[in-house]
Design an enzyme around this catalytic site. Structure first.
Site, short mmCIF file in Angstrom:
data_model
loop_
_atom_site.label_atom_id
_atom_site.label_comp_id
_atom_site.label_asym_id
_atom_site.label_seq_id
_atom_site.Cartn_x
_atom_site.Cartn_y
_atom_site.Cartn_z
N TRP A 1 -2.72 -37.71 15.86
CA TRP A 1 -1.67 -37.67 16.86
C TRP A 1 -2.33 -37.82 18.23
CZ3 TRP A 1 -0.94 -33.97 20.86
CH2 TRP A 1 0.17 -34.25 21.67
N GLU B 1 1.07 -39.77 13.33
CA GLU B 1 2.19 -38.91 13.76
C GLU B 1 2.83 -39.41 15.05
OE1 GLU B 1 1.06 -34.86 14.58
OE2 GLU B 1 3.14 -34.20 14.72
N LYS C 1 6.10 -39.28 18.02
CA LYS C 1 6.80 -38.24 18.78
C LYS C 1 7.86 -38.88 19.65
CE LYS C 1 5.68 -34.08 21.40
NZ LYS C 1 4.63 -33.12 21.70
N ASP D 1 6.89 -35.02 11.85
CA ASP D 1 6.95 -33.68 12.44
C ASP D 1 8.41 -33.38 12.72
OD1 ASP D 1 7.11 -31.64 14.53
OD2 ASP D 1 4.93 -31.79 14.64
N HIS E 1 9.84 -33.81 16.24
CA HIS E 1 9.54 -35.03 16.99
C HIS E 1 10.61 -36.09 16.96
CE1 HIS E 1 4.91 -34.34 17.27
NE2 HIS E 1 5.62 -33.31 17.65
N HIS F 1 4.92 -32.27 9.11
CA HIS F 1 4.62 -31.15 9.98
C HIS F 1 5.89 -30.30 10.02
CE1 HIS F 1 0.82 -32.27 12.46
NE2 HIS F 1 0.59 -32.10 11.18
N ASP G 1 11.04 -27.79 23.42
CA ASP G 1 9.85 -27.48 22.61
C ASP G 1 10.01 -27.98 21.18
OD1 ASP G 1 7.40 -26.27 21.86
OD2 ASP G 1 8.50 -24.57 21.04
N ASP H 1 7.87 -26.92 18.77
CA ASP H 1 6.95 -26.12 17.96
C ASP H 1 7.28 -24.63 17.86
OD1 ASP H 1 4.76 -28.18 17.32
OD2 ASP H 1 5.03 -28.41 19.47
N ASP I 1 3.22 -26.73 11.59
CA ASP I 1 2.76 -27.04 12.95
C ASP I 1 3.69 -26.40 13.99
OD1 ASP I 1 1.62 -28.06 15.22
OD2 ASP I 1 2.44 -30.07 14.99
C1 RNT Z 1 2.02 -32.53 18.93
C2 RNT Z 1 1.86 -32.76 17.49
C3 RNT Z 1 0.54 -32.35 16.91
C4 RNT Z 1 0.06 -31.03 17.45
C5 RNT Z 1 -1.13 -30.45 16.73
C6 RNT Z 1 -1.79 -29.38 17.52
O1 RNT Z 1 3.26 -32.81 19.39
O2 RNT Z 1 2.90 -32.14 16.80
O3 RNT Z 1 0.63 -32.34 15.53
O4 RNT Z 1 1.06 -30.08 17.44
O5 RNT Z 1 -1.98 -31.44 16.36
ZN ZN Z 2 2.81 -32.12 14.67
#
Ligand code: RNT
Ligand code: ZN
Length: 417
Positions: free
Chosen positions: A184, A225, A227, A258, A261, A285, A293, A295, A325
């Site tokens: 990523w 990955e 986003k 993810d 994302h 993820h 956010d 995460d 993640d």
């Molecule tokens: C960031 C991605 C990535 C990170 C990690 C720390 O938006 O999700 O995967 O969160 O690699």
């Molecule tokens: Zn991620």
């Protein structure tokens, strides 16, 4: 007979009546590896010890006491969390969790810098996954890494990612378990850019250079990955979904989905059956978006259940790598791990206990009423009794008692930091 066992026996009968063998399901769900992200334990800081701040569009908020300050503390915290999380596990590390006596820049990382992680993983009997760290570095500060127009910077990151792949291959060999290397990059811009094409062309070129180096797929698998936006990359993300989808499909690479994302109303679960039609594997993820956010700590919400259902119903688990993640510095970090990991396994368990074959038969027969009715009824079947029994079988707390153990650890270990 314990109450948990009694409740399980009753649940087993009810599921047996639907043709579901709960003992088999328990075995299956426990053998599904879940890769736990080490970076929840130290707020994505790493061990380069150069005082760099977290950057790259991701942010940790909160300063709950007791965060891990060195590899020993981080591994001890993971050990603690693992003792409360039933089932097969892996640990996911990032390049900047290296251990070296002197400062090693990202383009100079070597496999030996990860030997302590490998020894520890081998002692615990679990595998490791890996990630190049293309953020929190002077060469990522203007927002572009693998897509940089500055050749020195672009080459620097190509070298870093190539080395990451080779380290992943080494880890795979040393642990005897495939090491997934997730790529990523934070590349993008806060405000509108004039040229949205050139950075993407450079990212593709960098990936071509990275994958020109061959690694043994028995030990290393890289994944890409995308986003939708990040903090400071609101207007433009070079590695968008379309970019990586196109690149991965054309060049036969794996994609990372993810959960944080994508656009808020987009179903990430619905992507699986398309992607796995054209790609042999997919990396998840497991995360939870909230406003800006991507995460938050994973909870057992509809999004998580939808993904678990898709993977289980289509028998896609063998073709899926599940990695968590998220990062929350505002609560006990060990608890944050335990909550997300247990929830992910619970979601898989609940999905495996759904009478899917019967529901599908109804659908094929055109009985849409039955499909809706049975899928809804299955949500209130006694799957929690199966979960409790599964935990007891693993010698782990079934219910909220795990929190007592985390609290004791906080008092005895974390509070002293
Ligand atoms: C960031 C991605 C990535 C990170 C990690 C720390 O938006 O999700 O995967 O969160 O690699
Ligand atoms: Zn991620």
């Amino acid at each position: 007979m314990s109450n948990i066992t009694k409740a399980y026996e009753l649940a087993r009968e009810r599921y047996a009546a639907l043709g579901i063998d709960t003992d088999k399901v328990i075995e299956k769900v426990l053998s599904t590896p879940l890769s736990m992200h080490c970076w929840q334990g130290d707020d994505v800081t790493g061990f380069e010890n150069v005082g760099g701040a977290l950057s790259g569009g991701i942010q940790v908020t909160g300063n709950y006491p007791g965060k891990a300050r060195n590899p020993e503390e981080l591994r001890a915290d993971i050990d603690k969390a693992f003792s409360l999380i039933p089932g097969e596990k892996k640990v996911n590390i990032h390049a900047f969790y290296l251990e070296a006596d002197e400062k090693v820049d990202r383009d100079a990382i070597e496999a030996k810098h990860f030997d302590n992680w490998i020894d520890w993983a081998n002692k615990g009997g679990f595998g490791l996954d890996f990630n190049p760290t293309c953020f929190s570095h002077p060469y990522s500060e203007d927002g572009y890494t693998l897509s940089s127009g500055n050749e020195t910077i672009r080459k620097f990151w190509v070298e870093h990612v190539v080395r990451s792949r080779q380290i992943a291959e080494y880890i795979g060999k040393k642990t005897g378990k495939i090491c997934v290397n997730n790529i990523w990059v934070p590349d993008g811009a806060k405000d509108n850019v004039a040229d949205r094409f050139a950075p993407r062309a450079r990212l593709a070129q960098s990936l071509d250079e990275i994958f020109a180096v061959k690694c043994d797929p028995a030990y290393e698998r890289s994944s890409l990955e995308s986003k939708v936006f990040g903090i400071g990359s609101e207007a433009y993300v070079v590695g968008s979904h379309e970019f990586y989808m196109g690149y991965a499909m054309k060049n036969n690479h794996m994609l990372t989905l993810d959960m944080g994302h994508y656009h808020p109303t987009e179903s990430v679960a619905d992507k699986i059956s398309s992607i796995l039609l054209f790609s042999d594997k997919v990396l998840f993820h497991v995360s939870r978006p909230m406003r800006w956010d991507s995460d938050h700590v994973v909870i057992m919400n509809d999004d998580l259940m939808a993904i678990a259902n898709e993977l289980v119903r289509n028998e896609f688990l063998d073709r899926t790598y599940l990695a968590l993640d998220y990062f929350d510095g505002s609560i006990n970090r060990v608890a944050a791990w335990v909550i997300g990991m247990r929830n992910t396994r619970k979601a898989l368990l609940r999905a495996m206990l759904e009478p899917f074959a019967a529901i599908r038969e109804m659908e094929y027969a055109g009985d849409r009423t039955g499909v809706l009715a049975i899928a809804e009824e299955s949500k209130s079947m006694p799957w929690t009794a199966v979960w409790d029994y599964l935990c007891e079988k693993c010698g782990m707390p079934a219910g909220q008692e795990w929190l007592d153990e985390v609290r004791a650890y906080e008092k005895n270990v974390l509070a002293a930091r």
